[in-house]
Design a protein around this motif. Structure first.
Motif, PDB file in Angstrom:
ATOM      1  N   ALA A  38       0.833  -1.208   0.000  1.00 36.29           N
ATOM      2  CA  ALA A  38       0.000   0.000   0.000  1.00 36.29           C
ATOM      3  C   ALA A  38       0.868   1.258   0.000  1.00 36.29           C
ATOM      4  O   ALA A  38       0.552   2.248  -0.667  1.00 36.29           O
ATOM      5  N   PHE A  39       1.962   1.236   0.750  1.00 37.16           N
ATOM      6  CA  PHE A  39       2.890   2.370   0.773  1.00 37.16           C
ATOM      7  C   PHE A  39       3.466   2.626  -0.604  1.00 37.16           C
ATOM      8  O   PHE A  39       3.462   3.761  -1.101  1.00 37.16           O
ATOM      9  N   MET A  40       3.972   1.580  -1.240  1.00 41.17           N
ATOM     10  CA  MET A  40       4.589   1.749  -2.551  1.00 41.17           C
ATOM     11  C   MET A  40       3.549   2.078  -3.616  1.00 41.17           C
ATOM     12  O   MET A  40       3.807   2.847  -4.544  1.00 41.17           O
ATOM     13  N   GLY A  41       2.365   1.513  -3.467  1.00 37.22           N
ATOM     14  CA  GLY A  41       1.324   1.772  -4.460  1.00 37.22           C
ATOM     15  C   GLY A  41       0.823   3.205  -4.436  1.00 37.22           C
ATOM     16  O   GLY A  41       0.271   3.685  -5.450  1.00 37.22           O
ATOM     17  N   GLY A  42       0.986   3.920  -3.322  1.00 40.25           N
ATOM     18  CA  GLY A  42       0.528   5.295  -3.248  1.00 40.25           C
ATOM     19  C   GLY A  42       1.540   6.305  -3.727  1.00 40.25           C
ATOM     20  O   GLY A  42       1.273   7.511  -3.679  1.00 40.25           O
ATOM     21  N   LEU A  43       2.706   5.836  -4.187  1.00 39.04           N
ATOM     22  CA  LEU A  43       3.768   6.744  -4.632  1.00 39.04           C
ATOM     23  C   LEU A  43       4.121   6.486  -6.081  1.00 39.04           C
ATOM     24  O   LEU A  43       3.990   5.367  -6.587  1.00 39.04           O
ATOM     25  N   ARG A  44       4.563   7.539  -6.712  1.00 41.62           N
ATOM     26  CA  ARG A  44       5.205   7.359  -8.018  1.00 41.62           C
ATOM     27  C   ARG A  44       6.685   7.127  -7.762  1.00 41.62           C
ATOM     28  O   ARG A  44       7.268   7.715  -6.862  1.00 41.62           O
ATOM     29  N   GLY A  81      14.143   7.347  -6.039  1.00 38.64           N
ATOM     30  CA  GLY A  81      13.228   8.111  -6.864  1.00 38.64           C
ATOM     31  C   GLY A  81      11.790   8.109  -6.406  1.00 38.64           C
ATOM     32  O   GLY A  81      10.887   8.302  -7.232  1.00 38.64           O
ATOM     33  N   LEU A  82      11.527   7.894  -5.122  1.00 48.74           N
ATOM     34  CA  LEU A  82      10.157   7.954  -4.618  1.00 48.74           C
ATOM     35  C   LEU A  82       9.641   9.387  -4.726  1.00 48.74           C
ATOM     36  O   LEU A  82      10.325  10.346  -4.366  1.00 48.74           O
ATOM     37  N   LEU A  83       8.399   9.549  -5.174  1.00 50.99           N
ATOM     38  CA  LEU A  83       7.848  10.869  -5.454  1.00 50.99           C
ATOM     39  C   LEU A  83       6.408  10.938  -4.969  1.00 50.99           C
ATOM     40  O   LEU A  83       5.606  10.051  -5.234  1.00 50.99           O
ATOM     41  N   GLY A  84       6.086  12.031  -4.218  1.00 55.92           N
ATOM     42  CA  GLY A  84       4.712  12.238  -3.762  1.00 55.92           C
ATOM     43  C   GLY A  84       4.605  12.201  -2.253  1.00 55.92           C
ATOM     44  O   GLY A  84       5.612  12.169  -1.522  1.00 55.92           O
ATOM     45  N   SER A  85       3.377  12.220  -1.760  1.00 60.75           N
ATOM     46  CA  SER A  85       3.106  12.196  -0.329  1.00 60.75           C
ATOM     47  C   SER A  85       2.854  10.771   0.139  1.00 60.75           C
ATOM     48  O   SER A  85       2.257   9.965  -0.585  1.00 60.75           O
ATOM     49  N   VAL A  86       3.298  10.477   1.354  1.00 58.28           N
ATOM     50  CA  VAL A  86       3.121   9.137   1.907  1.00 58.28           C
ATOM     51  C   VAL A  86       1.649   8.921   2.238  1.00 58.28           C
ATOM     52  O   VAL A  86       1.020   9.731   2.915  1.00 58.28           O
ATOM     53  N   VAL A  87       1.096   7.825   1.749  1.00 53.51           N
ATOM     54  CA  VAL A  87      -0.309   7.494   1.983  1.00 53.51           C
ATOM     55  C   VAL A  87      -0.500   7.125   3.448  1.00 53.51           C
ATOM     56  O   VAL A  87       0.331   6.428   4.046  1.00 53.51           O
ATOM     57  N   ALA A  88      -1.593   7.599   4.013  1.00 52.65           N
ATOM     58  CA  ALA A  88      -1.874   7.328   5.426  1.00 52.65           C
ATOM     59  C   ALA A  88      -2.172   5.848   5.647  1.00 52.65           C
ATOM     60  O   ALA A  88      -2.569   5.123   4.735  1.00 52.65           O
TER      61      ALA A  88
END
Length: 659
Positions: A38-44, A81-88
């Motif tokens: 879920a963590f990785m799926g919420g990030l580009r 290269g993780l990009l974006g906000s961390v999903v709650a």
């Protein structure tokens, strides 16, 4: 035997195939696996991270499990290269995590508050990202932390004093952010590495941190004290203090021996007796010369007798008994008195009735640097009798003494619950000081930006409206009754009175006439466009700054927050861009989303704020009209605006929690 050999071959084959039923039967951290996906799926992210969904989570890149493969102990994904906000509700569910490293990526948004749930965490590396907002207060509950690195982000707000709870911490790295306020006294015995360089901290370095090198503090222009250059006192040199005040003598007397004290007392008595003897001799000498015959001759009531008496007394006045030479001597003393009168502490407004100290008492007071700004340095001064005041030492004042006096007496008359008026001032060639009340509850800036995350109650909707309305009323009084321009509106200049948010008060107002040209006294983000050129604030530019303050209350973002300014964008333009895309809900502070049925009120206040920050000054409403519109919002929603409290602790926001 053949069947047994076949079974062994099947087992060996299964152990080599990760997807085989036999391999799948081995232990797997199921919940941690789901959280990681879920963590990785919420990030580009760039293709440097390839997790095989068919393989065990313990075999994924950057993941390390315990020996029994039942829990994930470490997650290390630096520079992938993780990009974006961390999903709650992702990382916080990996309860056994001991080490988390996401450094050198492009993660943005606030640092996830759910990290406070990782009670086993010992190492946290989030440096070199784009995280914004304040340091989550919940992190101070991770008492097993050995190393905390939040450097090189866009963090704002204060450095929490509660970091002292991390008693096992060995390294704390907060450099290269936009942290502000004074540096708290951090006393952790195990702390070996510490760095807060290149922030916006002010005040003095606490004694508990003086042992760290200067490189740990450089880049904070308003920070002073060992190991940095010393903080400036009220008077930077002995020559700058009034000559009549012998402060060093009084301080050194505490170190005199008993014999020295007895000697001083005896010498004083001898000097007094000698002076008394001289006075007695002079008295009898004058009497023998007939100095007192003037009284007997004047009783006869004859004009000629009066003239004769005047001649007999050598030109002395009957009323005073003073010769012309005595008058010459007194004229010199009078000049000294006039000079002393000029250099005294002058009280204005009700300050004379409330305070009874003088300049000498002020110089003897223990002082603590509260902060530095373009106009000068502010100190918290504790007088010997226990009175606490704020002393603002102004710098680069160009106004002459008559202009300075006139403005101070005018400001002293602006006393209202929503304004912090000067109580006293001091003016000399070298020093200009203001004395104001000390409000220990702090400022709106610290309350708004320093009360987020787990473990603390945020500033709720009702409280924000009360503070905004109180500040608006203070500004309206300045504009309409006192006819004064504030010129320095910002959240840190809205001070709070303990337990009474309706008495929030503006400070540091109307001081710009003392400087020529007016300094850039507001930080970037509060300034009206026209003030950037003219450097002269007006009633309309005050309204613009107040509108930015309202946007700050609605969004929870500081106007000079780095994440807004990466491309030169300020808070009003950011709000306009979001509203233009019909994402109005994205504007509001996430802390306000837990309050029910307040969306309409928030939109109404947003409309008022946007009218205030109009680029054309004449299009902005007057502050009295702004206050009237805000009062209409509170009147319509009285008794129905979510969680409430009659008393709110400004230090924590407690009392504004939900039902």
């Amino acid at each position: 035997m053949a069947l047994l050999a076949l079974a062994v071959l099947i087992l060996l084959a299964g152990s080599g195939d990760p997807s085989s039923p036999v391999r799948a039967a081995r232990s797997e951290p199921t919940q941690d696996r789901a959280s990681l996906l879920a963590f990785m799926g919420g990030l580009r992210h760039e293709p440097r991270v390839q997790w095989d969904a068919n393989a065990s989570a313990c075999e994924w890149a950057g993941v390390r499990c315990d020996s029994g493969r039942t829990a994930v102990l470490e997650l290390r994904l630096p520079g992938v290269g993780l990009l974006g906000s961390v999903v709650a509700d992702t990382l916080g569910r990996i309860s056994g995590l001991r080490a988390l490293s996401l450094r050198s990526n492009r993660l943005s948004g606030p640092i996830p508050a759910e990290l406070a749930d990782l009670a086993q965490l010992k190492r946290l590396f989030l440096q070199d990202n784009l995280f914004s907002g304040v340091i989550p207060p919940g992190l101070v509950g991770l008492t097993l932390l050995h190393r905390l690195d939040l450097s090189s982000n866009n963090l704002t707000g204060p450095v929490p004093f509660a970091l002292n709870n991390l008693t096992r911490l060995k390294g704390l790295f907060l450099e290269n952010n936009h942290l502000s306020g004074s540096l708290p006294s951090i006393s952790i015995a195990s702390l070996k590495y510490f760095n807060v360089s290149n922030n916006e901290l002010n005040g003095s370095v606490p004694r508990s941190l003086e042992g760290f090198p200067a490189s740990s503090f450089v880049g904070n222009l308003d920070l002073c004290g060992a190991p940095l250059p010393p903080c400036e006192p009220f008077f930077p040199s002995p020559s700058a203090a009034p000559a009549a005040i012998e402060v060093p003598t009084k301080r050194s007397s505490k170190r005199l021996s008993t014999a020295a004290i007895v000697g001083i007392i005896v010498a004083s008595i001898v000097v007094f007796l000698v002076l008394l003897l001289l006075v007695v001799c002079l008295f009898f000498r004058l009497r023998r010369k007939g100095a007192f015959r003037t009284k007997e001759k004047s009783a006869k009531g004859s004009e000629s007798g009066t003239r004769a008496t005047a001649a007999a007394t050598g030109g002395r006045s009957i009323e005073t008994g003073m010769t012309s030479s005595s008058k010459d001597e007194m004229s010199g003393s009078a000049s000294a008195l006039v000079e002393a009168e000029r250099n005294k502490l002058v009280f204005v407004g009700s300050g004379a009735a409330e305070y009874s100290f003088d300049l000498e008492d002020l110089l003897r007071a223990s002082a603590e640097v509260l902060g530095k700004g373009t106009m000068g340095t502010s100190y918290k001064a504790v007088l010997e009798e226990g009175t606490i005041v704020v002393v603002k030492r102004l710098k680069d004042v160009t106004a002459a003494k008559p202009e300075f006096d006139a403005l101070m007496h005018t400001l002293g008359l602006t006393e209202r619950p929503n304004l912090v008026a000067p109580r006293a001032y001091y003016y000399s060639t070298d020093e200009k000081l203001l004395v104001l009340d000390f409000l220990p509850a702090g400022s709106l800036s610290s309350l708004l930006h320093g009360s987020r995350g787990a473990g603390r109650s945020p500033l709720g909707w009702e409280s924000r409206m009360r503070v905004a309305l109180a500040a608006g009323r203070g500004l309206a009084h300045l504009h309409t009754t006192a006819q004064l321009v504030h010129g320095n509106i910002k959240a840190s200049n809205v001070l709070l009175r303990a337990g009474d948010l309706d008495s929030a008060a503006f400070s540091d107002f109307a001081l710009h006439p003392l400087f020529h040209p007016a300094p850039r006294i507001r930080p970037a983000g509060y300034q009206a466009p026209e003030v950037l050129e003219t450097r002269r604030p007006t009633f309309k530019s005050d309204v613009y700054s107040f509108g930015v303050l309202l946007l700050e209350l609605l969004t929870g973002k500081a106007p000079n927050q780095a994440s807004l300014n990466e491309e030169g964008i300020d808070l009003p333009r950011w709000v306009q861009s979001v509203v233009r895309e019909e994402w109005t809900a994205e504007v509001f502070d996430a802390e306000l989303m837990r309050y029910a049925d307040i969306e309409e009120e928030m939109v109404q206040l947003l409309q008022i704020a946007m009218a205030c920050v109009s680029a054309v000054p004449d299009s902005r409403p007057d502050i009295a009209e702004v206050v009237r519109m805000m009062e209409q919002i509170t009147d319509r929603t009285e008794g129905n605006d979510g969680p409430k409290s009659s008393q709110v602790d400004p230090a924590t926001g407690a009392g504004d929690v939900g039902n």
